[in-house]
Design an enzyme around this catalytic site. Structure first.
Site, PDB file in Angstrom:
ATOM      1  N   ASP A 198      33.256  37.727  39.995  1.00 24.21           N
ATOM      2  CA  ASP A 198      32.626  36.405  40.114  1.00 24.21           C
ATOM      3  C   ASP A 198      33.603  35.313  40.532  1.00 24.21           C
ATOM      4  OD1 ASP A 198      30.236  37.480  39.307  1.00 24.21           O
ATOM      5  OD2 ASP A 198      30.353  36.741  37.247  1.00 24.21           O
ATOM      6  N   THR A 199      34.830  35.369  40.010  1.00 22.83           N
ATOM      7  CA  THR A 199      35.688  34.173  40.084  1.00 22.83           C
ATOM      8  C   THR A 199      37.113  34.414  40.546  1.00 22.83           C
ATOM      9  OG1 THR A 199      36.372  34.434  37.777  1.00 22.83           O
ATOM     10  CG2 THR A 199      34.389  33.115  38.182  1.00 22.83           C
ATOM     11  N   ARG A 200      37.557  35.674  40.666  1.00 21.37           N
ATOM     12  CA  ARG A 200      38.987  35.928  40.883  1.00 21.37           C
ATOM     13  C   ARG A 200      39.550  35.227  42.113  1.00 21.37           C
ATOM     14  NH1 ARG A 200      42.573  39.519  39.043  1.00 21.37           N
ATOM     15  NH2 ARG A 200      41.015  40.830  38.042  1.00 21.37           N
ATOM     16  N   GLU A 245      37.354  41.736  25.123  1.00 21.17           N
ATOM     17  CA  GLU A 245      38.294  40.609  25.081  1.00 21.17           C
ATOM     18  C   GLU A 245      37.706  39.454  24.277  1.00 21.17           C
ATOM     19  OE1 GLU A 245      40.572  41.121  29.420  1.00 21.17           O
ATOM     20  OE2 GLU A 245      39.216  39.433  29.061  1.00 21.17           O
ATOM     21  N   GLY A 276      32.634  50.547  30.566  1.00 25.74           N
ATOM     22  CA  GLY A 276      32.838  51.687  29.675  1.00 25.74           C
ATOM     23  C   GLY A 276      34.287  52.000  29.400  1.00 25.74           C
ATOM     24  N   ARG A 313      35.464  37.402  34.580  1.00 23.91           N
ATOM     25  CA  ARG A 313      34.909  38.511  35.352  1.00 23.91           C
ATOM     26  C   ARG A 313      35.391  38.382  36.773  1.00 23.91           C
ATOM     27  NH1 ARG A 313      33.818  43.261  36.493  1.00 23.91           N
ATOM     28  NH2 ARG A 313      31.709  44.117  36.469  1.00 23.91           N
ATOM     29  N   GLY A 314      36.241  39.317  37.193  1.00 25.41           N
ATOM     30  CA  GLY A 314      36.917  39.201  38.478  1.00 25.41           C
ATOM     31  C   GLY A 314      35.986  39.112  39.668  1.00 25.41           C
TER      32      GLY A 314
END
Length: 557
Positions: free
Chosen positions: A27-29, A91, A57, A24-25
């Site tokens: 949060d962590t990218r 994913e 969506g 999840r970008g």
């Protein structure tokens, strides 16, 4: 014994990446994922990371689905907002499906979340699924509503499944430690040490077995040294690199320091550069700021004492190089050090062997190829197969016999005969055999190597001699500019030299050639006028150049 080519890549056509990253970008990218991605890339692990963020969506992009299916493993970073993204959940479902239908490796990382919260779908995971459920309930289109309900069921099932897999917990731990563990596990589970471009060995089975046994045996309480020695071009570096790439993952730290003797001979380089490379490998740091060789030796000694290390010191030509590079304090228990050299007595002259308790030392001489393996190696380079083409059997046997079991000579001769007709093979044999056999093996090797040189045009010959004398180890762009100004047709000439295996371009775009080839080029220049350097076409030795300038000598030819 020996040698010298690379295995063709034999991966399945569908496999494009080693690792697919799901995360999840928001949060962590910009933190953890960026550092994890760089660590994977630094280990030459082919990694897919999607740069685009999407809104809840949206459908999963086809290229992401293809990337998952064409990857050997997936790392799923489960952060607190992971389940809020339908894309991430899609994913996840696809990755777990890939795991069922193939050998796809899945490694979850629980990034500041509890696996139990994911399993029971509590906290942020429960909240996210509730919102998805509400959105699906409010859907007006009946078909989309049914599809959404099915997806929700698959997401919930996938989250429970991923929570039950063995993974890495990042909560309350240093991220650098977690990332190091992840990289190591991916290396191990994918057996990437076997997938990289490992030098292919023809005729060295016995030596490979000997070194493999040496690496596995011995007490974990002591370190050991192995010296591989033999003539230039006999396959020492190739063998050492092969064994290093097969086994480096079994050690806490590893380093392969190549071409030490040649690098030390260059005026622009020093042992300090090699020390910094070695120290950087052991400490896993990119840039080592150190300007004093003695201090650097001390730091290397300390680093080697702390980690079980596989270390290869290639082409050592002076025992003092060993003193400077690895010091005199010894190594961490279980460490293995491989030294390649032309002098079998060199290693035991270093200071380590003057200690009260010197390390255990094993010596492995490389003697050359048998007649059978010589033929196979020549054919590998000339025909792309270990057997000769029909009609070339006798000619190939005569060429192989001439090389006297020397791998580099076989490689150079074989490569020069690729796609050549029978008449060219006959001409090469006539050139070889007209000069007769010499008792001195090194002169015999040089004669074999010189066949490719003799086949060049006059301009290419001069280009080869210039590079051998002045430009080995130099940057390609700078060198080409200089040679162009000297009147050479550089693009054409360099292509010809590369085609005949007389020149190689390194990964960082520098000129390099085997030491034996460089020696041959310089010897050809020296023979132009052995006693009167001012009559030679080139002068590369600093002392001779200085004397010529002092005495105002010029080329009078």
């Amino acid at each position: 014994m020996a040698i010298i080519t690379e295995l063709p890549e034999e991966q399945e056509a569908a496999i494009t990446y080693d690792v697919f990253l799901s995360f999840r970008g928001k949060d962590t990218r910009l933190g953890f994922m960026d550092h994890l991605y760089q660590a994977l890339v630094n280990e030459n692990i082919s990694t897919f990371l999607d740069e685009e963020e999407v809104e809840t969506g949206e459908e999963l992009k086809p290229e992401l689905a293809r990337a998952i299916k064409s990857s050997r493993a997936s790392i799923i970073v489960l952060s607190k907002n992971y389940a809020s993204s339908t894309w991430c959940l899609d994913e996840l479902v696809m990755i777990l499906e890939q795991r069922k239908v193939s050998n796809h490796v899945v490694l979850p990382i629980f990034y500041n979340v509890e696996p139990n919260h994911i399993r029971k779908q509590e906290n942020t995971f429960g909240e996210a699924l509730f919102l998805h459920k509400q959105r699906i309930k409010s859907e007006k289109d009946a078909e989309k509503k049914i599809e959404g309900a099915h997806k929700l069921e698959m997401w919930m099932k996938g989250l429970k499944e991923i929570a039950d897999l063995k993974g890495k917990e990042a909560s309350g731990r240093r991220e650098t430690v977690v990332i190091e563990e992840v990289v190591k596990e991916i290396n191990t589970r994918l057996e990437l040490h076997l997938k990289r471009r490992i030098p292919h060995i023809i005729g060295m089975g016995e030596s490979i077995y000997t070194i493999s046994s040496w690496l596995k045996r011995g007490s974990s309480e002591a370190a050991e040294i192995l010296t591989i020695w033999g003539l230039p071009g006999i396959g020492k570096t190739t063998l050492a690199k092969h064994m290093y790439m097969l086994h480096f993952h079994e050690f806490e730290r590893s380093s392969f320091v190549e071409a030490i003797g040649r690098i030390c001979a260059q005026q622009t380089c020093s042992l300090l550069d090699l020390q910094k490379q070695l120290l950087g490998d052991i400490l896993k740091k990119r840039n080592i700021e150190e300007h004093d060789a003695d201090w650097c030796t001390s730091k290397v000694e300390k680093a080697l004492s702390r980690k079980k290390t596989l270390l290869v010191l290639d082409d050592v030509d002076n025992f003092e190089q060993l003193d400077v590079l690895i010091g005199t304090k010894g190594f961490h228990p279980g460490s293995k050090i491989i030294v390649t050299t032309k002098d079998g007595s060199l290693t035991e002259k270093c200071s380590l062997f003057r200690m009260k308790f010197p390390p255990k030392h094993t010596k492995l001489p490389l003697l050359g190829l048998t007649n059978t393996t010589s033929m196979r190696l020549l054919c590998w380079h000339a025909f792309g197969n270990i057997d000769p083409q029909k009609g070339y059997e006798k000619k190939a046997l005569r060429v192989a016999k001439y090389c006297g079991g020397h791998p580099l000579a076989l490689k150079v001769l074989g490569s020069s005969l690729i796609n050549e007709g029978a008449s060219i093979w006959s001409d090469v044999l006539e050139m070889l055999e007209a000069k007769g056999y010499l008792t001195d093996v090194q002169e015999n090797i040089q004669k074999a190597l010189q066949i490719s040189f003799d086949s060049l045009s006059g301009d290419c010959k001069e280009l080869f001699k210039h590079i051998a004398c002045f430009f080995v180890g130099k940057e390609r762009e700078v060198t080409e500019t200089i040679l162009t100004e000297c009147g050479f047709q550089v693009s054409y000439g360099i292509t010809k030299l590369i085609d005949r295996c007389l020149l190689t371009i390194t990964y960082d775009n520098k000129f390099t050639m085997h030491q034996l080839l460089q020696d041959m080029g310089r010897d050809l220049v020296h023979k132009e006028s052995p006693d009167k350097p001012w009559k030679r076409s080139l002068v590369w030795k600093h002392e001779e150049t200085l004397n010529l300038l002092k005495n105002d000598k010029v080329n009078t030819t």
